[in-house]
Design a protein around this motif. Structure first.
Motif, PDB file in Angstrom:
ATOM      1  N   LEU A  76      45.110  22.532  48.707  1.00  0.00           N
ATOM      2  CA  LEU A  76      45.762  23.630  48.001  1.00  0.00           C
ATOM      3  C   LEU A  76      45.013  24.004  46.724  1.00  0.00           C
ATOM      4  O   LEU A  76      44.928  25.185  46.371  1.00  0.00           O
ATOM      5  CB  LEU A  76      47.213  23.275  47.681  1.00  0.00           C
ATOM      6  N   GLY A  77      44.469  23.018  46.024  1.00  0.00           N
ATOM      7  CA  GLY A  77      43.678  23.304  44.825  1.00  0.00           C
ATOM      8  C   GLY A  77      42.467  24.168  45.143  1.00  0.00           C
ATOM      9  O   GLY A  77      42.158  25.121  44.421  1.00  0.00           O
ATOM     10  N   ALA A  82      39.975  29.618  45.337  1.00  0.00           N
ATOM     11  CA  ALA A  82      39.413  30.717  46.130  1.00  0.00           C
ATOM     12  C   ALA A  82      40.144  32.024  45.855  1.00  0.00           C
ATOM     13  O   ALA A  82      39.519  33.081  45.717  1.00  0.00           O
ATOM     14  CB  ALA A  82      39.471  30.379  47.619  1.00  0.00           C
ATOM     15  N   VAL A  83      41.456  31.967  45.753  1.00  0.00           N
ATOM     16  CA  VAL A  83      42.242  33.175  45.510  1.00  0.00           C
ATOM     17  C   VAL A  83      42.012  33.710  44.091  1.00  0.00           C
ATOM     18  O   VAL A  83      41.800  34.901  43.888  1.00  0.00           O
ATOM     19  CB  VAL A  83      43.747  32.902  45.752  1.00  0.00           C
ATOM     20  N   LEU A  84      42.038  32.820  43.101  1.00  0.00           N
ATOM     21  CA  LEU A  84      41.930  33.257  41.705  1.00  0.00           C
ATOM     22  C   LEU A  84      40.524  33.663  41.284  1.00  0.00           C
ATOM     23  O   LEU A  84      40.357  34.594  40.498  1.00  0.00           O
ATOM     24  CB  LEU A  84      42.440  32.157  40.767  1.00  0.00           C
ATOM     25  N   PHE A  85      39.515  32.956  41.793  1.00  0.00           N
ATOM     26  CA  PHE A  85      38.170  33.168  41.273  1.00  0.00           C
ATOM     27  C   PHE A  85      37.177  33.729  42.286  1.00  0.00           C
ATOM     28  O   PHE A  85      36.054  34.049  41.921  1.00  0.00           O
ATOM     29  CB  PHE A  85      37.628  31.862  40.695  1.00  0.00           C
ATOM     30  N   GLN A  86      37.576  33.804  43.551  1.00  0.00           N
ATOM     31  CA  GLN A  86      36.658  34.332  44.556  1.00  0.00           C
ATOM     32  C   GLN A  86      37.295  35.453  45.360  1.00  0.00           C
ATOM     33  O   GLN A  86      36.839  35.762  46.458  1.00  0.00           O
ATOM     34  CB  GLN A  86      36.195  33.209  45.495  1.00  0.00           C
TER      35      GLN A  86
END
Length: 157
Positions: A76-77, A82-86
């Motif tokens: 999950l981390g 991936a969602v926040l920074f990519q």
């Protein structure tokens, strides 16, 4: 000093440093709370106690729930990052068969070496374990040789 590392870290060294600090903090939290070294292969193996009656997996039954939670949290981390920074991108240019074969080698090596890079590399080296120091030196040497062989054969990531 950091300028000299630019060739090794073309995207900057900062994110690797922050990532390393977070991994170290997670290891510290697990060890402080349980007295157990946070090796991912052992945590993953404890998950198999839910689906297998083999005695080797049953040793983890008394403490498997928190280990599974920790293992799921690792995944999950990575997803949150991936969602926040990519932008949600979670892709690789590596063919699935290569990932599968590589995973088999890593899995077998983890069993033979009695642990993985996180257990040996973070916890074992940190506690000056001779076995872990030898294991990590072997991991790194094989990784360097493998990367050079793949590059020489025209492969790459």
């Amino acid at each position: 000093m950091l300028e000299g590392l630019a060739g090794f870290f073309p995207n900057g060294v900062e994110r690797y440093a922050v990532g390393g600090l977070l991994v170290g903090l997670g290891t510290l939290v697990v060890y402080a709370g349980t007295g157990i070294a946070a090796g991912a292969s052992t945590f993953l193996e404890s998950t198999l106690s839910y689906v297998s009656d083999a005695s080797r997996f049953q040793q983890y039954r008394p403490s498997r729930d928190w280990r599974v939670l920790f293992t799921v949290s690792i995944v999950l981390g990575a997803a949150v990052y991936a969602v926040l920074f990519q932008g949600g991108a979670w892709t690789t240019g590596v063919e699935p068969w290569r990932l599968f074969v590589g995973g088999i080698f890593v899995g077998v090596g983890t069993r033979i070496g009695k642990g993985c890079t996180s257990g040996h590399g973070i916890c074992g080296v940190g506690s000056a374990s001779r076995t872990s120091l030898i294991g990590v030196a072997t991991f790194v040497l094989v990784a360097i040789v493998t990367a050079n062989v793949i590059a020489a054969l025209g492969g790459g990531l």
